[in-house]
Structure formats: structure tokens, C-alpha cells
Design a protein around this motif. Structure first.
Motif, PDB file in Angstrom:
ATOM      1  N   TYR A  20      -1.159   1.341   5.761  1.00 25.23           N
ATOM      2  CA  TYR A  20      -1.699   1.017   4.437  1.00 25.23           C
ATOM      3  C   TYR A  20      -1.746  -0.492   4.247  1.00 25.23           C
ATOM      4  O   TYR A  20      -1.278  -1.258   5.086  1.00 25.23           O
ATOM      5  CB  TYR A  20      -0.843   1.679   3.352  1.00 25.23           C
ATOM      6  CG  TYR A  20      -0.773   3.172   3.512  1.00 25.23           C
ATOM      7  CD1 TYR A  20      -1.866   3.975   3.202  1.00 25.23           C
ATOM      8  CD2 TYR A  20       0.367   3.792   4.011  1.00 25.23           C
ATOM      9  CE1 TYR A  20      -1.817   5.349   3.365  1.00 25.23           C
ATOM     10  CE2 TYR A  20       0.420   5.159   4.167  1.00 25.23           C
ATOM     11  CZ  TYR A  20      -0.677   5.935   3.843  1.00 25.23           C
ATOM     12  OH  TYR A  20      -0.627   7.287   4.013  1.00 25.23           O
ATOM     13  N   ARG A  21      -2.257  -0.907   3.134  1.00 25.38           N
ATOM     14  CA  ARG A  21      -2.396  -2.327   2.830  1.00 25.38           C
ATOM     15  C   ARG A  21      -1.018  -2.995   2.822  1.00 25.38           C
ATOM     16  O   ARG A  21      -0.045  -2.435   2.320  1.00 25.38           O
ATOM     17  CB  ARG A  21      -3.064  -2.495   1.468  1.00 25.38           C
ATOM     18  CG  ARG A  21      -3.456  -3.918   1.152  1.00 25.38           C
ATOM     19  CD  ARG A  21      -4.255  -3.978  -0.125  1.00 25.38           C
ATOM     20  NE  ARG A  21      -3.444  -3.767  -1.306  1.00 25.38           N
ATOM     21  CZ  ARG A  21      -2.692  -4.696  -1.875  1.00 25.38           C
ATOM     22  NH1 ARG A  21      -2.633  -5.903  -1.368  1.00 25.38           N
ATOM     23  NH2 ARG A  21      -1.978  -4.408  -2.951  1.00 25.38           N
ATOM     24  N   GLU A  33      -5.616  -3.492   7.320  1.00 27.43           N
ATOM     25  CA  GLU A  33      -6.785  -3.553   6.450  1.00 27.43           C
ATOM     26  C   GLU A  33      -7.904  -2.664   6.976  1.00 27.43           C
ATOM     27  O   GLU A  33      -8.571  -1.961   6.213  1.00 27.43           O
ATOM     28  CB  GLU A  33      -7.281  -4.996   6.299  1.00 27.43           C
ATOM     29  CG  GLU A  33      -6.371  -5.863   5.449  1.00 27.43           C
ATOM     30  CD  GLU A  33      -5.147  -6.390   6.191  1.00 27.43           C
ATOM     31  OE1 GLU A  33      -5.056  -6.254   7.440  1.00 27.43           O
ATOM     32  OE2 GLU A  33      -4.247  -6.913   5.520  1.00 27.43           O
ATOM     33  N   SER A  59      -5.077  -7.870  11.804  1.00 29.68           N
ATOM     34  CA  SER A  59      -5.490  -7.277  10.520  1.00 29.68           C
ATOM     35  C   SER A  59      -5.790  -5.783  10.629  1.00 29.68           C
ATOM     36  O   SER A  59      -6.675  -5.260   9.951  1.00 29.68           O
ATOM     37  CB  SER A  59      -6.715  -8.013   9.963  1.00 29.68           C
ATOM     38  OG  SER A  59      -6.445  -9.370   9.796  1.00 29.68           O
ATOM     39  N   GLY A  81       0.816  -1.213   0.000  1.00 32.21           N
ATOM     40  CA  GLY A  81       0.000   0.000   0.000  1.00 32.21           C
ATOM     41  C   GLY A  81       0.845   1.257   0.000  1.00 32.21           C
ATOM     42  O   GLY A  81       0.575   2.196  -0.762  1.00 32.21           O
ATOM     43  N   GLU A 130       1.009  -7.031   2.522  1.00 35.37           N
ATOM     44  CA  GLU A 130       0.962  -8.468   2.281  1.00 35.37           C
ATOM     45  C   GLU A 130       1.979  -9.079   3.220  1.00 35.37           C
ATOM     46  O   GLU A 130       3.042  -8.498   3.449  1.00 35.37           O
ATOM     47  CB  GLU A 130       1.303  -8.794   0.823  1.00 35.37           C
ATOM     48  CG  GLU A 130       0.250  -8.299  -0.146  1.00 35.37           C
ATOM     49  CD  GLU A 130       0.605  -8.569  -1.602  1.00 35.37           C
ATOM     50  OE1 GLU A 130       1.696  -9.130  -1.871  1.00 35.37           O
ATOM     51  OE2 GLU A 130      -0.199  -8.198  -2.468  1.00 35.37           O
ATOM     52  N   ASN A 154      -6.800   1.048   6.545  1.00 29.89           N
ATOM     53  CA  ASN A 154      -6.795   1.397   5.127  1.00 29.89           C
ATOM     54  C   ASN A 154      -8.218   1.560   4.600  1.00 29.89           C
ATOM     55  O   ASN A 154      -8.492   2.438   3.780  1.00 29.89           O
ATOM     56  CB  ASN A 154      -6.045   0.338   4.323  1.00 29.89           C
ATOM     57  CG  ASN A 154      -5.841   0.747   2.897  1.00 29.89           C
ATOM     58  OD1 ASN A 154      -5.395   1.852   2.616  1.00 29.89           O
ATOM     59  ND2 ASN A 154      -6.182  -0.129   1.986  1.00 29.89           N
ATOM     60  N   GLU A 155      -9.130   0.730   5.080  1.00 31.96           N
ATOM     61  CA  GLU A 155     -10.529   0.842   4.662  1.00 31.96           C
ATOM     62  C   GLU A 155     -11.096   2.209   5.045  1.00 31.96           C
ATOM     63  O   GLU A 155     -11.732   2.869   4.236  1.00 31.96           O
ATOM     64  CB  GLU A 155     -11.356  -0.272   5.296  1.00 31.96           C
ATOM     65  CG  GLU A 155     -12.803  -0.272   4.861  1.00 31.96           C
ATOM     66  CD  GLU A 155     -13.606  -1.378   5.500  1.00 31.96           C
ATOM     67  OE1 GLU A 155     -14.683  -1.684   4.966  1.00 31.96           O
ATOM     68  OE2 GLU A 155     -13.187  -1.924   6.540  1.00 31.96           O
TER      69      GLU A 155
END
Length: 168
Positions: A82-83, A120, A117, A50, A85, A123-124
Motif C-alpha cells: 500500500y501507499r 505506488e 517506488s 496506506g 511515506e 497501490n495504483e
């Protein structure tokens, strides 16, 4: 929050930068063994996709670029907004400036961000325009904060959310 320099031995909590071509991932884990200049690390590798996207879109400043090039235990929180992985990490790394010892408390906070999480959820909230959907996302984030058992993680998350002005 993150600080003192310590010697890395088996069982030490560590933060490491792993360079992969142009990208730099970071690892949060535990040293599983030390042999000479090699340190076995078991934990989680994080790819801040992200933040990398924000920089590529020219929507982030110099500080964000610095965080991508040289993440530290302190600055990586900004990448976790931010997003991301992430994947399990079990490899041997060279001892040096790219791997540092962190306290168990700091490890728990960073690991908690990933395990719960939180990137996520944050960021949403940040990606939605003002309106009912964003309010529902804020409500989910507040509910998640209310269920966190680790007081240091909860305190850290509240601090970040206040600085981002996403809690009303």
C-alpha cells in the motif's frame, strides 16, 4: 527470506521498529556505530500510511493490525503493498528486540521496494476498478518489473504480484 539472528556491529544491515506515539514506523538501514546499548542507524524510515488507512476504514483484518503494531522484516512487505511515506533516517536507537540484523540481500530487496517506488505502482493497480486505466497501470508495473536489475528484488516482486492476482 529473512532469518538468522546476528550480532549488530558497524556496517551491519538492520531492520528496526520505531514507535512514535500510536504509530509504528520501520527503518531499513545500516548500523553506523555501536556504543554500549546504543546503535547509530543510517537508512530510510517508512511510514505505512496506506495500510494504516485500510485498518482505520475496517477494510483489513487482524494480520494487518499486527503488522502495524509489530512490523518485522518478513511482514513489512505487506505494508509495502500500500501507499507509504518515507524519509531519510539518521538517528541513534536503543539496542533490543526492536532492532535486528538482516542480510545484505534482504536489505537490498526491502530498500529496492522503496527506491523503485513499487508501493505506488502496486497501490495504483489495486485501487483502480477493472477497465482500461487498471490495464495501463498493470502494464506500467510489468514494465518496471522488466527493468529491475536485482534478480532477488524482481523475484520477490513477481511473487507478491502473483499472490495478489494482479498479473494476468
Amino acid at each position: 527470506m529473512f532469518g538468522r539472528e546476528r550480532r549488530i556491529g558497524e556496517g551491519t544491515h538492520v531492520f528496526a521498529r520505531v514507535r512514535d506515539g500510536e504509530a509504528t514506523r520501520f527503518v531499513i538501514g545500516v548500523a553506523t556505530g555501536v556504543e554500549g546499548d546504543r546503535i547509530g542507524v543510517s537508512g530510510t524510515a517508512v511510514d505505512p500510511v496506506g495500510l494504516r488507512n485500510k485498518v482505520a476504514q475496517k477494510k483489513a483484518g487482524e494480520r494487518s493490525e499486527e503488522i502495524l503494531r509489530e512490523p518485522t522484516p518478513v511482514s513489512c512487505i505487506f505494508a509495502l503493498i500500500y501507499r507509504i511515506e518515507h524519509e531519510p533516517f539518521n538517528e541513534t536507537l536503543d539496542a533490543g528486540p526492536d532492532i535486528v540484523a538482516i542480510s545484505p540481500r534482504d536489505h537490498a530487496v526491502l530498500d529496492g521496494w522503496i527506491r523503485e517506488s513499487l508501493p505506488e505502482l502496486i497501490n495504483e493497480v489495486l485501487s483502480l476498478p477493472d477497465g482500461p486505466e487498471r490495464e495501463r497501470a498493470k502494464t506500467r508495473l510489468r514494465q518496471k518489473m522488466g527493468t529491475l536489475l536485482d534478480k532477488n528484488l524482481r523475484r520477490n516482486l513477481y511473487s507478491v504480484c502473483r499472490s495478489l492476482k494482479i498479473l494476468n
